[in-house]
Scaffold this motif. Structure first.
Motif, PDB file in Angstrom:
ATOM      1  N   LEU A 187       0.839  -1.205   0.000  1.00 41.83           N
ATOM      2  CA  LEU A 187       0.000   0.000   0.000  1.00 41.83           C
ATOM      3  C   LEU A 187       0.872   1.252   0.000  1.00 41.83           C
ATOM      4  N   THR A 188       0.362   2.291  -0.617  1.00 39.91           N
ATOM      5  CA  THR A 188       0.931   3.632  -0.503  1.00 39.91           C
ATOM      6  C   THR A 188      -0.026   4.409   0.384  1.00 39.91           C
ATOM      7  N   LEU A 189       0.420   4.709   1.602  1.00 41.74           N
ATOM      8  CA  LEU A 189      -0.412   5.402   2.582  1.00 41.74           C
ATOM      9  C   LEU A 189      -0.058   6.885   2.541  1.00 41.74           C
ATOM     10  N   GLN A 190      -0.769   7.594   1.690  1.00 45.04           N
ATOM     11  CA  GLN A 190      -0.498   9.001   1.402  1.00 45.04           C
ATOM     12  C   GLN A 190      -0.856   9.895   2.586  1.00 45.04           C
ATOM     13  N   HIS A 191       0.055  10.812   2.914  1.00 43.77           N
ATOM     14  CA  HIS A 191      -0.253  11.795   3.952  1.00 43.77           C
ATOM     15  C   HIS A 191      -1.377  12.683   3.429  1.00 43.77           C
ATOM     16  N   PRO A 192      -2.377  12.983   4.253  1.00 43.64           N
ATOM     17  CA  PRO A 192      -3.531  13.744   3.753  1.00 43.64           C
ATOM     18  C   PRO A 192      -3.257  15.217   3.431  1.00 43.64           C
ATOM     19  N   ARG A 193      -2.164  15.786   3.972  1.00 42.87           N
ATOM     20  CA  ARG A 193      -1.908  17.209   3.744  1.00 42.87           C
ATOM     21  C   ARG A 193      -0.575  17.495   3.054  1.00 42.87           C
ATOM     22  N   ILE A 194       0.263  16.496   2.883  1.00 41.73           N
ATOM     23  CA  ILE A 194       1.570  16.705   2.252  1.00 41.73           C
ATOM     24  C   ILE A 194       1.667  15.778   1.047  1.00 41.73           C
ATOM     25  N   ASP A 195       1.509  16.354  -0.142  1.00 39.35           N
ATOM     26  CA  ASP A 195       1.426  15.546  -1.358  1.00 39.35           C
ATOM     27  C   ASP A 195       2.616  14.633  -1.580  1.00 39.35           C
ATOM     28  N   GLU A 196       3.811  15.092  -1.283  1.00 40.17           N
ATOM     29  CA  GLU A 196       5.003  14.310  -1.588  1.00 40.17           C
ATOM     30  C   GLU A 196       5.451  13.437  -0.416  1.00 40.17           C
ATOM     31  N   PHE A 197       4.556  13.140   0.520  1.00 42.39           N
ATOM     32  CA  PHE A 197       4.920  12.345   1.683  1.00 42.39           C
ATOM     33  C   PHE A 197       3.930  11.204   1.879  1.00 42.39           C
ATOM     34  N   ALA A 198       4.437   9.979   1.830  1.00 41.81           N
ATOM     35  CA  ALA A 198       3.605   8.791   2.027  1.00 41.81           C
ATOM     36  C   ALA A 198       4.422   7.730   2.730  1.00 41.81           C
ATOM     37  N   MET A 199       3.717   6.829   3.373  1.00 37.38           N
ATOM     38  CA  MET A 199       4.336   5.617   3.902  1.00 37.38           C
ATOM     39  C   MET A 199       4.177   4.558   2.812  1.00 37.38           C
ATOM     40  N   GLU A 200       5.267   4.195   2.190  1.00 33.82           N
ATOM     41  CA  GLU A 200       5.261   3.170   1.146  1.00 33.82           C
ATOM     42  C   GLU A 200       5.520   1.834   1.831  1.00 33.82           C
ATOM     43  N   MET A 201       4.513   1.000   1.888  1.00 35.53           N
ATOM     44  CA  MET A 201       4.618  -0.243   2.650  1.00 35.53           C
ATOM     45  C   MET A 201       5.187  -1.364   1.768  1.00 35.53           C
ATOM     46  N   ARG A 202       6.458  -1.183   1.431  1.00 34.19           N
ATOM     47  CA  ARG A 202       7.195  -2.126   0.601  1.00 34.19           C
ATOM     48  C   ARG A 202       8.521  -2.430   1.306  1.00 34.19           C
ATOM     49  N   PRO A 203       8.648  -3.622   1.888  1.00 30.52           N
ATOM     50  CA  PRO A 203       9.854  -3.941   2.654  1.00 30.52           C
ATOM     51  C   PRO A 203      11.096  -4.182   1.808  1.00 30.52           C
ATOM     52  N   THR A 204      10.934  -4.274   0.515  1.00 28.96           N
ATOM     53  CA  THR A 204      12.063  -4.622  -0.355  1.00 28.96           C
ATOM     54  C   THR A 204      12.948  -3.441  -0.706  1.00 28.96           C
ATOM     55  N   VAL A 205      12.496  -2.235  -0.437  1.00 24.10           N
ATOM     56  CA  VAL A 205      13.275  -1.050  -0.793  1.00 24.10           C
ATOM     57  C   VAL A 205      14.304  -0.774   0.298  1.00 24.10           C
ATOM     58  N   GLY A 206      15.518  -0.517  -0.129  1.00 20.22           N
ATOM     59  CA  GLY A 206      16.589  -0.200   0.811  1.00 20.22           C
ATOM     60  C   GLY A 206      17.778   0.343   0.054  1.00 20.22           C
ATOM     61  N   TYR A 207      18.915   0.356   0.707  1.00 26.42           N
ATOM     62  CA  TYR A 207      20.138   0.865   0.081  1.00 26.42           C
ATOM     63  C   TYR A 207      21.310   0.092   0.650  1.00 26.42           C
ATOM     64  N   ASP A 208      22.423   0.094  -0.061  1.00 29.60           N
ATOM     65  CA  ASP A 208      23.601  -0.626   0.412  1.00 29.60           C
ATOM     66  C   ASP A 208      24.021  -0.127   1.784  1.00 29.60           C
ATOM     67  N   GLY A 209      24.225  -1.046   2.675  1.00 27.70           N
ATOM     68  CA  GLY A 209      24.641  -0.716   4.026  1.00 27.70           C
ATOM     69  C   GLY A 209      23.498  -0.550   5.003  1.00 27.70           C
ATOM     70  N   ASP A 210      22.254  -0.572   4.532  1.00 24.61           N
ATOM     71  CA  ASP A 210      21.140  -0.347   5.442  1.00 24.61           C
ATOM     72  C   ASP A 210      20.937  -1.498   6.418  1.00 24.61           C
ATOM     73  N   ALA A 211      21.236  -2.720   6.009  1.00 26.04           N
ATOM     74  CA  ALA A 211      21.031  -3.871   6.894  1.00 26.04           C
ATOM     75  C   ALA A 211      21.907  -3.759   8.142  1.00 26.04           C
ATOM     76  N   ALA A 212      23.146  -3.291   7.980  1.00 24.12           N
ATOM     77  CA  ALA A 212      24.032  -3.108   9.142  1.00 24.12           C
ATOM     78  C   ALA A 212      23.472  -2.043  10.073  1.00 24.12           C
ATOM     79  N   LEU A 213      22.903  -0.984   9.519  1.00 24.09           N
ATOM     80  CA  LEU A 213      22.320   0.081  10.349  1.00 24.09           C
ATOM     81  C   LEU A 213      21.085  -0.421  11.092  1.00 24.09           C
ATOM     82  N   VAL A 214      20.270  -1.230  10.425  1.00 22.57           N
ATOM     83  CA  VAL A 214      19.096  -1.813  11.073  1.00 22.57           C
ATOM     84  C   VAL A 214      19.545  -2.733  12.206  1.00 22.57           C
TER      85      VAL A 214
END
Length: 159
Positions: free
Chosen positions: A64-91
């Motif tokens: 799901l894309t859970l769009q903020h009701p007042r900020i067009d460019e801000f949403a909670m993207e409920m996709r666990p597959t998105v990340g970046y190199d090195g993020d697993a160590a930070l998590v």
């Protein structure tokens, strides 16, 4: 999959974003998303293990894309597959500091900070500026997201 009691405001917002109370993307689809994230973390050399709470969140809200009701460019993207190199160590590092396992369940669409859930169902946000507490469960996290309440520093929850 059972969901906690949701306030009328959160329930209505979720429904406007495509969610229904009986929503469940299913074991197979959720498993594919989780496996992709687990494999990426292994590739990075920092294994991540999904908790039951994270699996429940992914099954109930995944894709799901859970769009903020007042900020067009801000949403909670409920996709666990998105990340970046090195993020697993930070998590993993944040998990150690919290004394609980964490698993990504999504990201914010504005700056791509990771949305994490711990084994107790608490929400955290791993942003380039630091780690933040987003809520004790999805009701709390979604209500804070909607209200614009400032997130708490995750350090307040370190063991």
């Amino acid at each position: 999959m059972p969901v906690p009691n949701l306030s009328q405001e959160v329930h209505a917002w979720l429904e406007r974003n495509g969610w229904t109370p009986d929503r469940d993307i299913g074991e197979v689809e959720a498993g594919e998303l989780i496996d992709a994230r687990v494999q990426d973390a292994e590739r990075q050399g920092s294994p991540l293990v999904p908790s039951d709470a994270a699996v429940r969140i992914i099954r109930n809200y995944g894709l799901l894309t859970l769009q903020h009701p007042r900020i067009d460019e801000f949403a909670m993207e409920m996709r666990p597959t998105v990340g970046y190199d090195g993020d697993a160590a930070l998590v993993s590092e944040l998990a150690v500091q919290l004394g609980r396992s964490l698993f990504p369940v999504g990201y914010d669409s504005s700056e791509y900070g990771l949305i994490l859930v711990d084994e107790a169902g608490r929400f955290f946000h791993l942003h380039h500026t630091g780690a933040y507490f987003w809520g004790f469960d999805e009701q709390d996290a979604f209500a804070r997201f909607l209200s614009g309440v400032d997130a708490l520093d995750a350090e307040e929850f370190f063991v």
